[in-house]
Design an enzyme around this catalytic site. Sequence first.
Site, PDB file in Angstrom:
ATOM      1  N   GLU A   1       0.859  -1.194   0.000  1.00  0.00           N
ATOM      2  CA  GLU A   1       0.000   0.000   0.000  1.00  0.00           C
ATOM      3  C   GLU A   1       0.888   1.234   0.000  1.00  0.00           C
ATOM      4  OE1 GLU A   1      -3.573   0.771   2.740  1.00  0.00           O
ATOM      5  OE2 GLU A   1      -2.168   2.325   3.384  1.00  0.00           O
TER       6      GLU A   1
ATOM      7  N   TYR B   1      -6.868   6.693  -0.598  1.00  0.00           N
ATOM      8  CA  TYR B   1      -7.745   7.772  -1.051  1.00  0.00           C
ATOM      9  C   TYR B   1      -7.895   8.705   0.136  1.00  0.00           C
ATOM     10  CZ  TYR B   1     -11.905   9.344  -3.664  1.00  0.00           C
ATOM     11  OH  TYR B   1     -12.827  10.036  -4.392  1.00  0.00           O
TER      12      TYR B   1
ATOM     13  N   ALA C   1     -19.923   0.319   2.927  1.00  0.00           N
ATOM     14  CA  ALA C   1     -19.106  -0.099   1.793  1.00  0.00           C
ATOM     15  C   ALA C   1     -19.840  -1.117   0.923  1.00  0.00           C
ATOM     16  CB  ALA C   1     -17.786  -0.683   2.300  1.00  0.00           C
TER      17      ALA C   1
ATOM     18  N   HIS D   1     -14.361  -3.895  13.682  1.00  0.00           N
ATOM     19  CA  HIS D   1     -14.389  -2.466  13.346  1.00  0.00           C
ATOM     20  C   HIS D   1     -14.794  -1.675  14.598  1.00  0.00           C
ATOM     21  CE1 HIS D   1     -16.119   1.290  11.590  1.00  0.00           C
ATOM     22  NE2 HIS D   1     -15.012   1.186  10.880  1.00  0.00           N
TER      23      HIS D   1
ATOM     24  N   GLN E   1       5.846   6.284  15.765  1.00  0.00           N
ATOM     25  CA  GLN E   1       4.853   5.741  14.810  1.00  0.00           C
ATOM     26  C   GLN E   1       3.766   4.923  15.519  1.00  0.00           C
ATOM     27  OE1 GLN E   1       6.728   3.076  12.063  1.00  0.00           O
ATOM     28  NE2 GLN E   1       4.808   2.460  11.116  1.00  0.00           N
TER      29      GLN E   1
HETATM   30  P1  FAD Z   1     -17.992  -0.783   6.197  1.00  0.00           P
HETATM   31  O1  FAD Z   1     -17.697  -2.118   5.638  1.00  0.00           O
HETATM   32  O2  FAD Z   1     -19.147  -0.014   5.637  1.00  0.00           O
HETATM   33  O3  FAD Z   1     -18.191  -0.963   7.773  1.00  0.00           O
HETATM   34  C1  FAD Z   1     -18.246   0.173   8.623  1.00  0.00           C
HETATM   35  C2  FAD Z   1     -19.050  -0.150   9.861  1.00  0.00           C
HETATM   36  O4  FAD Z   1     -20.423  -0.311   9.496  1.00  0.00           O
HETATM   37  C3  FAD Z   1     -18.659  -1.467  10.540  1.00  0.00           C
HETATM   38  O5  FAD Z   1     -18.775  -1.290  11.919  1.00  0.00           O
HETATM   39  C4  FAD Z   1     -19.694  -2.468  10.031  1.00  0.00           C
HETATM   40  O6  FAD Z   1     -19.913  -3.540  10.936  1.00  0.00           O
HETATM   41  C5  FAD Z   1     -20.917  -1.567   9.920  1.00  0.00           C
HETATM   42  N1  FAD Z   1     -21.887  -2.016   8.920  1.00  0.00           N
HETATM   43  C6  FAD Z   1     -21.640  -2.491   7.671  1.00  0.00           C
HETATM   44  N2  FAD Z   1     -22.789  -2.794   7.044  1.00  0.00           N
HETATM   45  C7  FAD Z   1     -23.812  -2.494   7.896  1.00  0.00           C
HETATM   46  C8  FAD Z   1     -25.228  -2.578   7.831  1.00  0.00           C
HETATM   47  N3  FAD Z   1     -25.853  -3.050   6.757  1.00  0.00           N
HETATM   48  N4  FAD Z   1     -25.946  -2.155   8.914  1.00  0.00           N
HETATM   49  C9  FAD Z   1     -25.332  -1.670  10.017  1.00  0.00           C
HETATM   50  N5  FAD Z   1     -23.988  -1.586  10.147  1.00  0.00           N
HETATM   51  C10 FAD Z   1     -23.237  -1.980   9.097  1.00  0.00           C
HETATM   52  N6  FAD Z   1     -10.083   5.199   4.675  1.00  0.00           N
HETATM   53  C11 FAD Z   1      -9.946   6.219   3.775  1.00  0.00           C
HETATM   54  O7  FAD Z   1     -10.554   7.291   3.955  1.00  0.00           O
HETATM   55  N7  FAD Z   1      -9.125   6.105   2.685  1.00  0.00           N
HETATM   56  C12 FAD Z   1      -8.445   4.968   2.406  1.00  0.00           C
HETATM   57  O8  FAD Z   1      -7.712   4.880   1.415  1.00  0.00           O
HETATM   58  C13 FAD Z   1      -8.568   3.855   3.323  1.00  0.00           C
HETATM   59  N8  FAD Z   1      -7.929   2.682   3.085  1.00  0.00           N
HETATM   60  C14 FAD Z   1      -8.148   1.596   3.921  1.00  0.00           C
HETATM   61  C15 FAD Z   1      -7.570   0.360   3.591  1.00  0.00           C
HETATM   62  C16 FAD Z   1      -7.794  -0.750   4.403  1.00  0.00           C
HETATM   63  C17 FAD Z   1      -7.183  -2.094   4.025  1.00  0.00           C
HETATM   64  C18 FAD Z   1      -8.581  -0.626   5.594  1.00  0.00           C
HETATM   65  C19 FAD Z   1      -8.789  -1.812   6.490  1.00  0.00           C
HETATM   66  C20 FAD Z   1      -9.155   0.600   5.928  1.00  0.00           C
HETATM   67  C21 FAD Z   1      -8.973   1.724   5.083  1.00  0.00           C
HETATM   68  N9  FAD Z   1      -9.561   2.967   5.344  1.00  0.00           N
HETATM   69  C22 FAD Z   1      -9.423   4.023   4.462  1.00  0.00           C
HETATM   70  C23 FAD Z   1     -10.329   3.171   6.586  1.00  0.00           C
HETATM   71  C24 FAD Z   1     -11.846   2.859   6.416  1.00  0.00           C
HETATM   72  O9  FAD Z   1     -12.438   3.799   5.557  1.00  0.00           O
HETATM   73  C25 FAD Z   1     -12.461   2.908   7.810  1.00  0.00           C
HETATM   74  O10 FAD Z   1     -11.980   1.851   8.588  1.00  0.00           O
HETATM   75  C26 FAD Z   1     -13.971   2.998   7.872  1.00  0.00           C
HETATM   76  O11 FAD Z   1     -14.325   3.321   9.230  1.00  0.00           O
HETATM   77  C27 FAD Z   1     -14.705   1.705   7.524  1.00  0.00           C
HETATM   78  O12 FAD Z   1     -14.621   1.407   6.204  1.00  0.00           O
HETATM   79  P2  FAD Z   1     -15.212  -0.008   5.675  1.00  0.00           P
HETATM   80  O13 FAD Z   1     -15.127   0.031   4.200  1.00  0.00           O
HETATM   81  O14 FAD Z   1     -14.617  -1.117   6.398  1.00  0.00           O
HETATM   82  O15 FAD Z   1     -16.752   0.202   6.129  1.00  0.00           O
END
Ligand code: FAD
Length: 284
Positions: free
Chosen positions: A15, A47, A125, A149, A212
């Site tokens: 990454e 991003y 997501a 999370h 860090q």
């Molecule tokens: P989701 O999968 O949407 O989950 C978020 C929360 O919502 C979780 O608690 C989940 O249990 C809950 N949830 C999901 N679906 C539902 C539903 N249907 N009903 C109720 N609750 C639900 N952030 C950035 O801004 N830029 C980046 O480039 C970036 N890169 C990342 C790369 C990796 C590998 C990781 C692990 C994280 C990254 N992040 C980045 C951080 C990420 O955006 C945050 O961790 C964010 O809080 C959650 O993103 P997610 O896609 O996992 O969310």
Amino acid sequence: MIQNLWKKQNTLSFEVFPPKKEGELESAFEVLDSLGALQPDFISVTYGAGGSRSKKTIELASYIQNQLHITALPHMTCVGNKKEELLAVYEELKQKNINHVLALRGDRPKDMTDEQFDKRDFEFASDMVSYLKQNTDLHIAGACYPEKHYQCFSMETDLLHLKEKQDAGADFLITQLFFDNDYFYQFRDRARNKGITIPICAGIMPITSAKQIGTTISLSGSSVPKALTDIIANYGENPEEMRKAGIDYAIRQIQDLKQNQVDGIHIYTMNKPKMAAEIITAIQ
Ligand code: FAD
């Protein structure tokens, strides 16, 4: 070029993040040249929170895909993007031969109002994954959390939501960084028991300075095992020794994961190719 990343076993990936300041793209390209020489299966590009620096994400991803001929995995977030904007980004990616994205919800940036945050078209997501699957031909990765999370009240519920991400069309997963492999193994077992069958790449961040660790924990919420706090206590004051011990810790973590049939290793390189090279040499 690997078109279907999730069909490959034992991937090694990196990454990187786009430069914060204008005019620093050249040095970012140099970082990519050095990382590319290590021949990873793909390189993901973060991003900026809420879509800041998104143009640079695409620029770096294009360099990876078209100059280095390595699969690029630009990240994309729900926060800061409307449906039309996502489709516009997709068109741009298509023109640049990029066909993979890491689809994320994103977090709320400090400078975003409640109204802007709540107005996003996709709440989670998996909503974005589903939309992209229906409207584009992108291959899609999603994020997952071996220690849960931070907003979810239980691992059980977090895993149910993760299963929804797979059902929406995610092709593979990349984990949040973790320092204790046992969390990963427990998480992987529970995910498999819930019917999550797609590959799970383990995210590893080498800790190369005492400073860090504080930032990393506050951003990721990952727990720090005693073996790592001991390293910081013993070497924290000595930058060179600390760097060596931190890299060595990451190497041992990766070797153990490989012995335990991990689907892929994703190294959070922090744009440090020398560190990545030392790790790759050791694990090969
Ligand atoms: P989701 O999968 O949407 O989950 C978020 C929360 O919502 C979780 O608690 C989940 O249990 C809950 N949830 C999901 N679906 C539902 C539903 N249907 N009903 C109720 N609750 C639900 N952030 C950035 O801004 N830029 C980046 O480039 C970036 N890169 C990342 C790369 C990796 C590998 C990781 C692990 C994280 C990254 N992040 C980045 C951080 C990420 O955006 C945050 O961790 C964010 O809080 C959650 O993103 P997610 O896609 O996992 O969310």
